[in-house]
Design a protein around this motif. Structure first.
Motif, PDB file in Angstrom:
ATOM      1  N   GLY A  16       0.803  -1.215   0.000  1.00  0.00           N
ATOM      2  CA  GLY A  16       0.000   0.000   0.000  1.00  0.00           C
ATOM      3  C   GLY A  16       0.836   1.264   0.000  1.00  0.00           C
ATOM      4  N   ALA A  17       2.140   1.117  -0.053  1.00  0.00           N
ATOM      5  CA  ALA A  17       3.022   2.285   0.002  1.00  0.00           C
ATOM      6  C   ALA A  17       2.994   3.038  -1.317  1.00  0.00           C
ATOM      7  CB  ALA A  17       4.451   1.847   0.322  1.00  0.00           C
ATOM      8  N   ASP A  18       3.075   4.353  -1.225  1.00  0.00           N
ATOM      9  CA  ASP A  18       3.148   5.179  -2.427  1.00  0.00           C
ATOM     10  C   ASP A  18       4.519   5.009  -3.065  1.00  0.00           C
ATOM     11  OD1 ASP A  18       0.624   6.268  -2.094  1.00  0.00           O
ATOM     12  OD2 ASP A  18       1.360   7.931  -0.898  1.00  0.00           O
ATOM     13  N   MET A  19       4.532   4.824  -4.358  1.00  0.00           N
ATOM     14  CA  MET A  19       5.760   4.774  -5.129  1.00  0.00           C
ATOM     15  C   MET A  19       5.818   6.067  -5.926  1.00  0.00           C
ATOM     16  SD  MET A  19       7.166   1.999  -4.334  1.00  0.00           S
ATOM     17  CE  MET A  19       6.435   1.328  -2.880  1.00  0.00           C
ATOM     18  N   ILE A  20       6.979   6.696  -5.941  1.00  0.00           N
ATOM     19  CA  ILE A  20       7.117   8.001  -6.576  1.00  0.00           C
ATOM     20  C   ILE A  20       8.149   7.904  -7.694  1.00  0.00           C
ATOM     21  CG2 ILE A  20       7.771  10.416  -6.175  1.00  0.00           C
ATOM     22  CD1 ILE A  20       6.739  10.040  -3.307  1.00  0.00           C
ATOM     23  N   GLY A  21       7.903   8.643  -8.776  1.00  0.00           N
ATOM     24  CA  GLY A  21       8.855   8.738  -9.877  1.00  0.00           C
ATOM     25  C   GLY A  21       9.153   7.398 -10.519  1.00  0.00           C
ATOM     26  N   ASP A  22      10.435   7.057 -10.623  1.00  0.00           N
ATOM     27  CA  ASP A  22      10.843   5.808 -11.272  1.00  0.00           C
ATOM     28  C   ASP A  22      10.258   4.590 -10.565  1.00  0.00           C
ATOM     29  OD1 ASP A  22      12.283   7.112 -13.252  1.00  0.00           O
ATOM     30  OD2 ASP A  22      14.190   6.933 -12.196  1.00  0.00           O
ATOM     31  N   ASP A  23      10.137   4.634  -9.239  1.00  0.00           N
ATOM     32  CA  ASP A  23       9.540   3.507  -8.503  1.00  0.00           C
ATOM     33  C   ASP A  23       8.085   3.301  -8.916  1.00  0.00           C
ATOM     34  OD1 ASP A  23      11.866   2.898  -7.133  1.00  0.00           O
ATOM     35  OD2 ASP A  23      11.310   4.034  -5.348  1.00  0.00           O
ATOM     36  N   THR A  35      -4.900  -5.596 -11.918  1.00  0.00           N
ATOM     37  CA  THR A  35      -4.627  -5.112 -10.568  1.00  0.00           C
ATOM     38  C   THR A  35      -5.250  -3.735 -10.388  1.00  0.00           C
ATOM     39  OG1 THR A  35      -2.547  -6.329 -10.483  1.00  0.00           O
ATOM     40  CG2 THR A  35      -2.790  -4.506  -8.941  1.00  0.00           C
ATOM     41  N   ARG A  36      -5.832  -3.489  -9.227  1.00  0.00           N
ATOM     42  CA  ARG A  36      -6.420  -2.177  -8.931  1.00  0.00           C
ATOM     43  C   ARG A  36      -5.332  -1.246  -8.424  1.00  0.00           C
ATOM     44  NH1 ARG A  36     -10.425   0.051  -4.814  1.00  0.00           N
ATOM     45  NH2 ARG A  36     -11.706   1.439  -6.073  1.00  0.00           N
ATOM     46  N   VAL A  37      -5.231  -0.081  -9.054  1.00  0.00           N
ATOM     47  CA  VAL A  37      -4.180   0.884  -8.746  1.00  0.00           C
ATOM     48  C   VAL A  37      -4.757   2.294  -8.731  1.00  0.00           C
ATOM     49  CG1 VAL A  37      -2.297  -0.492  -9.753  1.00  0.00           C
ATOM     50  CG2 VAL A  37      -3.533   1.138 -11.191  1.00  0.00           C
ATOM     51  N   VAL A  38      -4.009   3.188  -8.138  1.00  0.00           N
ATOM     52  CA  VAL A  38      -4.267   4.616  -8.314  1.00  0.00           C
ATOM     53  C   VAL A  38      -2.966   5.210  -8.842  1.00  0.00           C
ATOM     54  CG1 VAL A  38      -3.736   5.249  -5.907  1.00  0.00           C
ATOM     55  CG2 VAL A  38      -5.165   6.752  -7.309  1.00  0.00           C
ATOM     56  N   VAL A  39      -3.092   6.042  -9.872  1.00  0.00           N
ATOM     57  CA  VAL A  39      -1.937   6.634 -10.532  1.00  0.00           C
ATOM     58  C   VAL A  39      -2.128   8.149 -10.556  1.00  0.00           C
ATOM     59  CG1 VAL A  39      -0.582   6.746 -12.653  1.00  0.00           C
ATOM     60  CG2 VAL A  39      -1.666   4.595 -11.983  1.00  0.00           C
ATOM     61  N   ARG A  40      -1.168   8.881 -10.021  1.00  0.00           N
ATOM     62  CA  ARG A  40      -1.165  10.341 -10.135  1.00  0.00           C
ATOM     63  C   ARG A  40      -0.235  10.692 -11.291  1.00  0.00           C
ATOM     64  NH1 ARG A  40      -1.373  13.890  -5.098  1.00  0.00           N
ATOM     65  NH2 ARG A  40      -3.472  13.172  -5.473  1.00  0.00           N
ATOM     66  N   TYR A  41      -0.747  11.545 -12.195  1.00  0.00           N
ATOM     67  CA  TYR A  41       0.053  11.905 -13.366  1.00  0.00           C
ATOM     68  C   TYR A  41      -0.155  13.366 -13.732  1.00  0.00           C
ATOM     69  CZ  TYR A  41      -4.311  11.047 -15.981  1.00  0.00           C
ATOM     70  OH  TYR A  41      -5.600  11.069 -16.434  1.00  0.00           O
ATOM     71  N   ILE A  79       3.579  10.532 -11.786  1.00  0.00           N
ATOM     72  CA  ILE A  79       4.211  11.141 -10.616  1.00  0.00           C
ATOM     73  C   ILE A  79       4.305  10.125  -9.481  1.00  0.00           C
ATOM     74  CG2 ILE A  79       3.959  12.937  -8.852  1.00  0.00           C
ATOM     75  CD1 ILE A  79       2.381  14.536 -11.042  1.00  0.00           C
ATOM     76  N   ALA A  80       3.199   9.391  -9.255  1.00  0.00           N
ATOM     77  CA  ALA A  80       3.143   8.422  -8.154  1.00  0.00           C
ATOM     78  C   ALA A  80       2.125   7.341  -8.500  1.00  0.00           C
ATOM     79  CB  ALA A  80       2.759   9.111  -6.850  1.00  0.00           C
ATOM     80  N   ALA A  81       2.275   6.188  -7.859  1.00  0.00           N
ATOM     81  CA  ALA A  81       1.326   5.090  -8.062  1.00  0.00           C
ATOM     82  C   ALA A  81       1.345   4.196  -6.838  1.00  0.00           C
ATOM     83  CB  ALA A  81       1.691   4.285  -9.316  1.00  0.00           C
TER      84      ALA A  81
END
Length: 99
Positions: A16-23, A35-41, A79-81
């Motif tokens: 459940g951790a936020d991954m930022i940038g390349d991660d 897979t259920r995801v949330v993506v900030r872009y 930006i994050a996922a």
């Protein structure tokens, strides 16, 4: 397609951790389709989120199926996922109180 199983989470400490940038891009590249995801872009001069199911992925884009439709996102704009759990089941409707 549990976010805590399989090779898609080997590089991440917490599903459940936020991954930022390349991660974040690595998370999307390794996630199982469905897979259920949330993506900030990035969108214009700001940012927006897509919450839904990962349906397609190429070397440069991913497709998220949301309640509003499909969002095709360029990976270089991510930006994050993060993985997100399934939504809770609908609540039963309350019955009117009869007198």
């Amino acid at each position: 397609m549990s976010p805590d199983a399989g090779p898609s989470t080997l590089h991440f400490t917490h599903p459940g951790a936020d991954m930022i940038g390349d991660d974040a891009r690595l998370l999307l590249a390794g996630a199982d389709l469905g897979t259920r995801v949330v993506v900030r872009y990035r969108l214009g001069t700001g940012a927006t989120d897509a919450l839904g199911y990962l349906r397609e992925r190429t070397d440069t884009t991913c497709l998220i199926e949301t309640k509003r439709g499909h969002d095709r996102i360029r990976l270089d704009e991510v930006i994050a996922a993060r993985f997100v759990p399934e939504p809770p089941p609908p609540r039963p409707r309350a019955r009117p109180v009869s007198q």
